[in-house]
Enzyme design. Structure first.
Site, PDB file in Angstrom:
ATOM      1  N   GLU A  35       0.817  -1.224   0.000  1.00  0.00           N
ATOM      2  CA  GLU A  35       0.000   0.000   0.000  1.00  0.00           C
ATOM      3  C   GLU A  35       0.848   1.270   0.000  1.00  0.00           C
ATOM      4  OE1 GLU A  35      -3.028   1.606  -0.373  1.00  0.00           O
ATOM      5  OE2 GLU A  35      -3.456  -0.388  -1.134  1.00  0.00           O
ATOM      6  N   HIS A  37       3.700   1.818  -1.585  1.00  0.00           N
ATOM      7  CA  HIS A  37       4.039   2.130  -2.986  1.00  0.00           C
ATOM      8  C   HIS A  37       2.802   2.660  -3.715  1.00  0.00           C
ATOM      9  CE1 HIS A  37       7.085  -1.189  -2.259  1.00  0.00           C
ATOM     10  NE2 HIS A  37       7.850  -0.218  -2.689  1.00  0.00           N
ATOM     11  N   MET A 184       4.510  -0.045   6.592  1.00  0.00           N
ATOM     12  CA  MET A 184       4.554  -1.015   5.498  1.00  0.00           C
ATOM     13  C   MET A 184       5.946  -1.030   4.879  1.00  0.00           C
ATOM     14  SD  MET A 184       0.968  -1.154   3.703  1.00  0.00           S
ATOM     15  CE  MET A 184      -0.527  -1.263   4.697  1.00  0.00           C
TER      16      MET A 184
END
Ligand code: PAF
Length: 285
Positions: A35, A37, A184
């Site tokens: 997510e 990216h 992330m």
């Protein structure tokens, strides 16, 4: 969506966009999208440009014994994810296209590359600066998007753009987190379930520090020590560093009297995770 494997094909694609009067917005990556990216790609799209993403696991930025060979790769999955958010081209070169036989040049952003991750990963930011300058010269974007999780990388690239007079706007984008706060990262796949749970200590410790600053704490060593002890209490964590530094120069500070970065790198098993937050005295304090 176009898959471009060569420098020449990228140049042609970029020329066609410019001829059509479009700005070129660029998201450099090493692939294995999450997510974080996708948030960069969405932002690049939202800013009204033709969006091109690069996927290249850059050998130059990995040290001996680091995870270059086992870095996660899945081009087909990445292609589908990029397409789902409206990316129009992927530059997917192989190593010989980026570093042909006889390649020699390296770029170094001297001071900003030294502290934090630069200390434990010698040569890493030279590898990053070199590949990013090459990618910028190939893609010649109007804007390029970088996540703030790699905050030192962002500062190195901002300095590179300034020092080399590159006509590129660098757009910093916020850290994207899992629901439990873990930042992330493609490297999160290295975590075992136990390490994955343990790693939530990182964000909890940063949140503690943020709350301390909000309630008036200004002593950088108190904050560093508090974050360090919280993480050290987690048996699966092995701390590389916890530092409190000026958000611009990345030099240590004693007091929180300007925007300040609390940055950390911690091993959980095979995964070396980084995270950070920026704290600043509230106006009126
Ligand atoms: O952040 C990354 O994924 C990489 O360091 C970058 C900027 C694509 C350079 O290889």
């Amino acid at each position: 969506m176009e898959i471009l494997r060569t420098v020449d094909s990228v140049r042609q694609w970029v020329r066609a966009q410019r001829e059509a009067g479009r700005a070129v917005h660029f998201v450099p990556t090493m692939g294995y999208f999450h997510e974080g990216h996708l948030s960069l790609m969405r932002r690049a799209q939202h800013d009204n440009g033709a969006v091109i993403v690069s996927i290249f696991v850059n050998p130059l930025q990995f040290g001996a014994g680091e995870d270059y060979n086992r870095y996660p790769r899945d081009f087909e999955r990445d292609r589908q994810m990029a397409q789902s958010v409206g990316v129009e081209a992927i530059f997917y070169p192989d190593v010989a296209e980026m570093y042909p036989a006889g390649y020699q040049t390296e770029v170094r952003v001297k001071e900003l590359s030294k502290p934090l991750c630069g200390r434990s990963r010698p040569g890493h930011f030279e590898g990053v600066a070199t590949v990013v300058l090459k990618l910028f010269n190939i893609v010649t974007p109007d804007r390029a998007y970088f996540g703030m999780k790699d905050y030192q990388q962002l500062r190195v690239i901002q300095q590179l753009v300034r020092d080399m007079n590159l006509p590129i706007e660098i757009v910093p984008c916020p850290i994207v987190r899992e629901p439990d706060g873990l930042a992330m990262s493609s490297r999160n796949v290295y975590l075992t379930p136990e390490e994955r749970t343990a790693a939530t200590v990182l964000y909890r410790s940063l949140q503690w520090a943020q709350a301390q600053v909000e309630s008036g704490e200004r002593d950088a060593s108190q904050l560093r020590e508090g974050v360090f002890q919280r993480i050290a209490a987690e048996p699966l964590a092995r701390i590389d560093y916890v530092e409190v530094v000026d958000a611009e120069t990345l030099q240590p500070v004693e007091r929180i009297d300007r925007p300040t970065l609390i940055a950390l790198a911690v091993f959980f098993g095979k995964a070396r995770l980084i995270d950070n937050c920026i704290v600043a005295p509230a106006a009126g304090y």
